[in-house]
Structures are given as structure tokens and as C-alpha cells.
Motif scaffolding. Structure first.
Motif, PDB file in Angstrom:
ATOM      1  N   VAL A   1      71.663  14.444   5.871  1.00 33.99           N
ATOM      2  CA  VAL A   1      72.762  15.280   6.356  1.00 33.99           C
ATOM      3  C   VAL A   1      72.318  15.963   7.638  1.00 33.99           C
ATOM      4  CG1 VAL A   1      74.372  17.136   5.803  1.00 33.99           C
ATOM      5  CG2 VAL A   1      73.495  15.666   3.978  1.00 33.99           C
TER       6      VAL A   1
ATOM      7  N   TYR B   1      78.537  21.202   3.960  1.00 36.36           N
ATOM      8  CA  TYR B   1      78.785  19.830   3.513  1.00 36.36           C
ATOM      9  C   TYR B   1      78.823  19.780   1.984  1.00 36.36           C
ATOM     10  CZ  TYR B   1      74.017  19.867   1.904  1.00 36.36           C
ATOM     11  OH  TYR B   1      72.881  20.183   1.224  1.00 36.36           O
TER      12      TYR B   1
ATOM     13  N   VAL C   1      77.846  16.542  -0.956  1.00 36.22           N
ATOM     14  CA  VAL C   1      77.514  15.166  -1.308  1.00 36.22           C
ATOM     15  C   VAL C   1      77.828  15.013  -2.782  1.00 36.22           C
ATOM     16  CG1 VAL C   1      75.684  13.464  -1.526  1.00 36.22           C
ATOM     17  CG2 VAL C   1      75.748  14.967   0.477  1.00 36.22           C
TER      18      VAL C   1
ATOM     19  N   ASN D   1      76.307  22.052  -0.435  1.00 32.41           N
ATOM     20  CA  ASN D   1      75.809  22.827   0.696  1.00 32.41           C
ATOM     21  C   ASN D   1      74.538  23.615   0.355  1.00 32.41           C
ATOM     22  OD1 ASN D   1      76.146  23.505   3.434  1.00 32.41           O
ATOM     23  ND2 ASN D   1      77.091  25.468   2.912  1.00 32.41           N
TER      24      ASN D   1
ATOM     25  N   PHE E   1      68.266  16.761  10.798  1.00 33.05           N
ATOM     26  CA  PHE E   1      68.747  16.186   9.544  1.00 33.05           C
ATOM     27  C   PHE E   1      67.840  16.638   8.397  1.00 33.05           C
ATOM     28  CE2 PHE E   1      71.022  13.469  12.388  1.00 33.05           C
ATOM     29  CZ  PHE E   1      72.106  12.949  11.670  1.00 33.05           C
TER      30      PHE E   1
ATOM     31  N   SER F   1      69.612  15.292   1.380  1.00 33.16           N
ATOM     32  CA  SER F   1      70.323  15.799   0.205  1.00 33.16           C
ATOM     33  C   SER F   1      70.097  14.824  -0.951  1.00 33.16           C
ATOM     34  CB  SER F   1      71.819  15.931   0.491  1.00 33.16           C
ATOM     35  OG  SER F   1      72.538  16.180  -0.708  1.00 33.16           O
TER      36      SER F   1
ATOM     37  N   LEU G   1      81.333  11.997   0.756  1.00 39.72           N
ATOM     38  CA  LEU G   1      80.578  12.805   1.698  1.00 39.72           C
ATOM     39  C   LEU G   1      81.591  13.669   2.440  1.00 39.72           C
ATOM     40  CD1 LEU G   1      78.330   9.938   3.116  1.00 39.72           C
ATOM     41  CD2 LEU G   1      77.891  11.422   1.139  1.00 39.72           C
TER      42      LEU G   1
ATOM     43  N   THR H   1      82.697  17.162   4.824  1.00 39.26           N
ATOM     44  CA  THR H   1      82.409  18.243   5.752  1.00 39.26           C
ATOM     45  C   THR H   1      83.236  19.445   5.346  1.00 39.26           C
ATOM     46  OG1 THR H   1      81.921  16.744   7.568  1.00 39.26           O
ATOM     47  CG2 THR H   1      82.552  18.978   8.148  1.00 39.26           C
TER      48      THR H   1
ATOM     49  N   ALA I   1      79.841  17.556  10.046  1.00 41.50           N
ATOM     50  CA  ALA I   1      78.520  17.312   9.490  1.00 41.50           C
ATOM     51  C   ALA I   1      78.280  15.817   9.611  1.00 41.50           C
ATOM     52  CB  ALA I   1      78.444  17.748   8.039  1.00 41.50           C
TER      53      ALA I   1
ATOM     54  N   PHE J   1      76.323  12.255   8.486  1.00 35.98           N
ATOM     55  CA  PHE J   1      75.717  11.632   7.306  1.00 35.98           C
ATOM     56  C   PHE J   1      75.099  10.298   7.698  1.00 35.98           C
ATOM     57  CE2 PHE J   1      79.338  14.177   5.864  1.00 35.98           C
ATOM     58  CZ  PHE J   1      78.718  15.032   4.966  1.00 35.98           C
TER      59      PHE J   1
END
Length: 480
Positions: A25, A36, A38, A70, A79, A82, A104, A106, A119, A121
């Protein structure tokens, strides 16, 4: 955001498997950073294919299995990785065989004025691990201490297990080396060959003893000769008594020879090493009285509450000159009280404290049994081990029997998600029944002005009360 339902036939939710989703990320300089998500999901409708390889319909549906919401702090133009891990939970049994989905996202709220947010990825990877064939997730966990004397062993079965061989004992090698050709039974190392993934140990375990156990997983017929040997786990049973921490004790004395040789030195661990051995280096690690007549030098300990005292350990005064000066307590009157006014002489007689060796590495050499409730203990020196009119001690430690409820659940200050709550706690060791006070009024519970519910003590390891139907948004108080 981005979502994709995986179309590979093997990328489906399977019982017992563990899934690990990793994503790089990034925090871009191009747009404001709002965070973010995931996410790993099961189920959902894939994109609708369009002409020229494009997609005309979004991914819809899906049940969230696990997410990273997040959790990372990501510096500008960098980066971070995650990681989202999910191990199959039977509550998702209806989703078995459903395709896995990755989302994914934002974070940002256009309606709140976040017109642009970004964000980045990269390097999206999903790993799936087949469940192990051996038993895992032991309870008590491996290395656990303070375990109740009436214990139920439990574990997560291996993927192919049909039966479970249970091994249990006090010697690691005996348990680790045992096999299913050994004698079987409650008094043996090889305890059981059973269907259940739990085993209530029938005997009451010994205080402070370390026990070892192992579960071997046995395949179903016609492959019952295939056995997956498990790891050997261990736990230690609760001690017979617990030390009262020094910060729960207020010491006082008839007087001190010097300001840095006060009574607090006898309960703060000063002079003790990691193995509870006392030094001779500093007399400032000890208490020494001023000049007193025999029977006039005393030291008193006030606890934060009444304890059921089990015993007292004593490290006598241990200066390098103790062998010659003999400042250590010798003939001692021990008195105790619950209220600080009415005192009783322990055992109706005096006690002799052994002299310290005037050497480093001094292990306590006096133990005095109590077996009484007390908030105050006073030690009066009727004599010492020399001819000088000073009296001293290095360290004193008190041990208590846990007769009050402890390990309560929910813990004080907990916010409950739901309105049906069961209160539970570990009973005091000598409890026959429990008085449970429960109310929205702190004062009523704290002072006991409301009528309690009286319940039997129940099990030695845990007692419960409920379920209770509670009102949303209210704060409740309880004690038992």
C-alpha cells in the motif's frame, strides 16, 4: 476502490484452511491521503465482461472474512505491506465452496468534501495453507501458568482426525515418548483413545506442578494405522499461595537507625537478586532499628485489604558484620489484626528467626505458617543474635490464599457488544456460595445495600451468573 472475484476453481473457501492476503500500500503525493482498506471476502458476483476485454458491470455482494482497516502509518511517497490473515471459522460454513474476493479501497468521503483521494496498491498476493494434520491451538496454551487444578484439555483437531490419543503426565520425556502400545487408562501416561476434542483430567492437580500433554491424531478406517504425532505441550498449575506485592503493603517501625535504613527496605525487594538471594553489600537494602530495649523494637505491615495469610518468609539482617554484631531478630512475637486495634499473638507463643550468614547469596531461612485473615502484622523483637541494642531485617514476604473472586469477565470498564451478558469469575478457593450484587448504581453495589442473588460456588475453575438482559447504552456495576 478495486474488487475482484477470483475465478480460479481452486480459489474458493475451504474448511480448515488459512488464507493470507498481502498487498503493498502506497501513499501518493498526487492526492490527499485519507487511508485505505484491504479486505478478503467470500462470494460475490464477478465483473460483467464487455467488448474488447473491458468490463461493464461492477463486482457486487460478498461476505467480509477479514480486513486491514488503515492500520499502517505510511509516509509520503512510500509503500508498506498490509497483511490480512483469515483461518476458516465454522460460522462461515454456508460460504464453503464460494469464490474468494479481494477488495482494495481508498478511504475518503466525497460528500464531506474529499473531492480527490488516493492510495496506491501493488504486488497483490493471496496464499492458501492447507490445514495441518496434527492437533493445534492447545487450551491451556503451551507454557500457561496459574492454571486451575481441575482442568479440561482441549484443542483444534487435525484435518483428517477421526480419533484422538491423549497423553498426560508430569515428565516431558514420558509424555513425548509414549505411544498407543502403552497401557491405557486414567492413571497412565496414555490416557484415552477418543472421539471428543477435549479431555477433562479426572484428578485434582497438584499446586505448582508442571504437567505435559500431547494429542496424536488418528485417521479414520480403513487408514486408522496412520497416526500424526502431536507436539508436547506444557502448563503449570496455580501455586498454593501468592505473594502480596510490596506496593500493596505500608510498613512502619518503632524507629530507624538512619533515614536510608527504613522499614520500606524490607518489602521493596532491594538487595534481592533474580533468584531471591539477598546480598550483604548495602545495609541501605535493609531495615535497622535505633537503640532499643528488648521488646521495644518493632516493625508493622499494613496491607491494602484483609488477606487470608498462608505464610511469611524472612531474610534476617545480613550485613557483612552480622556474624559478630547479631542485629538480626531472634526471639519474636508475631501479632496480627483485621482492624488495627485488636491484635492476636500468632500461635499464642513466640517464634525464633534464624540468623543470616553474613554472606551474599543468602536464601530466606525462616518460614512462619499463618492460616489466618489479617490486614496488619506486627513483629516485635524480644531479642537479637548479639549483645547490641539494635534490631534489623533484610526482607519479609507474605503469601496469601486467594479466597476472593478473581479473573472476572467482562473486565471492569468493558464495553459490551450486545445485551445478553453472562458474568463469570474464578471462585475464591474456599467459597461455598457467592453473593452477586448487580445494579446500575455504583453506590448500591459498592456498599452492598441491595439484596444479592445467592448462587452455589459451582466449579472450582469458573462460576457464572446470567444471561442478563441489559439495556443498550447503560453502565452496570457488579461484584461477587
Amino acid at each position: 476502490g478495486f474488487a475482484q472475484v477470483l475465478t480460479d476453481p481452486d480459489a474458493t473457501l475451504q474448511a480448515g484452511w488459512t488464507y493470507t492476503l498481502t498487498v503493498e500500500v502506497g501513499n501518493s503525493l498526487d492526492y490527499p491521503w485519507h487511508g485505505y482498506k484491504v479486505q478478503l471476502l467470500a462470494g460475490g458476483t464477478p465483473h460483467t465482461p464487455g467488448s474488447g476485454g473491458d468490463y461493464t458491470g461492477p463486482v457486487t455482494g460478498g461476505t467480509l472474512l477479514a480486513e486491514d482497516n488503515n492500520s499502517l502509518t505510511i509516509a509520503v511517497d512510500t509503500f508498506e505491506t498490509s497483511t490480512v490473515t483469515y483461518t476458516y471459522n465454522p460460522e462461515h460454513a454456508s460460504l464453503l465452496g464460494e469464490p474468494l474476493q479481494i477488495r482494495l479501497l481508498t478511504l475518503g468521503n466525497v460528500l464531506a468534501g474529499d473531492e480527490y483521494t488516493e492510495a496506491d496498491f501493488d504486488n497483490v498476493k493471496l496464499d492458501a495453507a492447507e490445514p495441518a494434520p496434527i492437533a493445534r491451538n492447545p487450551d491451556p496454551e503451551d507454557g500457561a501458568t496459574d492454571v486451575c487444578r481441575k482442568v479440561v484439555l482441549s484443542w483444534t483437531p487435525g484435518m483428517y482426525a477421526d480419533k484422538h490419543d491423549v497423553y498426560f503426565g508430569t515428565d516431558f520425556n514420558d509424555v513425548n515418548d509414549a505411544n498407543n502400545l502403552d497401557p491405557i487408562g486414567p492413571g497412565e501416561i496414555y490416557r484415552a483413545h477418543q472421539d471428543a476434542d477435549s479431555y477433562p483430567v479426572p484428578e485434582t492437580l497438584d499446586f505448582g506442578q508442571t504437567y505435559y500433554w500431547r494429542i496424536d491424531e488418528v485417521n479414520a478406517p480403513p487408514d486408522e494405522d496412520t497416526i500424526f504425532k502431536g507436539d508436547t505441550w506444557q502448563f503449570t498449575v496455580e501455586p498454593i499461595a501468592y505473594p502480596i506485592a510490596g506496593d500493596k503493603i505500608t510498613p512502619s517501625a518503632s524507629g530507624s537507625y538512619a533515614a536510608d535504613q527504613g522499614p520500606e527496605n524490607t518489602i521493596n525487594g532491594s538487595g534481592l537478586d533474580a533468584n531471591d538471594m539477598h546480598s550483604t553489600v548495602h545495609t541501605t537494602d535493609m531495615w535497622l532499628s535505633r537503640d532499643e530495649e528488648p521488646g521495644q523494637a518493632w516493625i508493622e505491615y499494613e496491607f491494602d485489604k484483609v488477606y487470608k495469610l498462608h505464610e511469611m518468609w524472612v531474610w534476617n539482617h545480613n550485613s557483612t558484620s552480622e556474624e559478630d554484631l547479631g542485629f538480626g531478630f531472634k526471639d519474636v512475637t508475631i501479632e496480627y489484626s483485621e482492624n488495627g486495634t485488636d491484635y492476636t499473638t500468632l500461635g499464642g507463643t513466640t517464634h525464633e528467626f534464624a540468623q543470616a550468614p553474613s554472606k551474599a547469596g543468602y536464601e530466606h531461612n525462616t518460614e512462619v505458617p499463618f492460616g489466618v485473615p489479617a490486614k496488619y502484622v506486627r513483629l516485635t523483637a524480644n531479642s537479637n543474635w548479639g549483645t547490641y541494642g539494635k534490631y534489623g531485617l533484610s526482607e519479609v514476604r507474605f503469601y496469601y490464599i486467594p479466597v476472593l473472586a478473581r479473573d472476572e469477565s467482562p473486565k471492569s470498564g468493558t464495553t459490551i457488544d450486545g445485551v445478553d451478558v453472562v458474568l463469570s469469575w474464578r471462585p475464591g478457593r474456599e467459597a461455598a456460595e457467592h453473593y452477586v450484587y448487580f445494579s446500575t448504581s455504583f453506590e448500591d453495589v459498592n456498599t452492598g445495600t441491595i439484596d444479592p442473588d445467592i448462587i452455589d460456588a459451582g466449579g472450582e475453575c469458573e462460576t457464572s451468573y446470567g444471561p442478563l438482559s441489559l439495556d443498550l447504552g447503560k453502565t452496570y456495576y457488579w461484584k461477587g
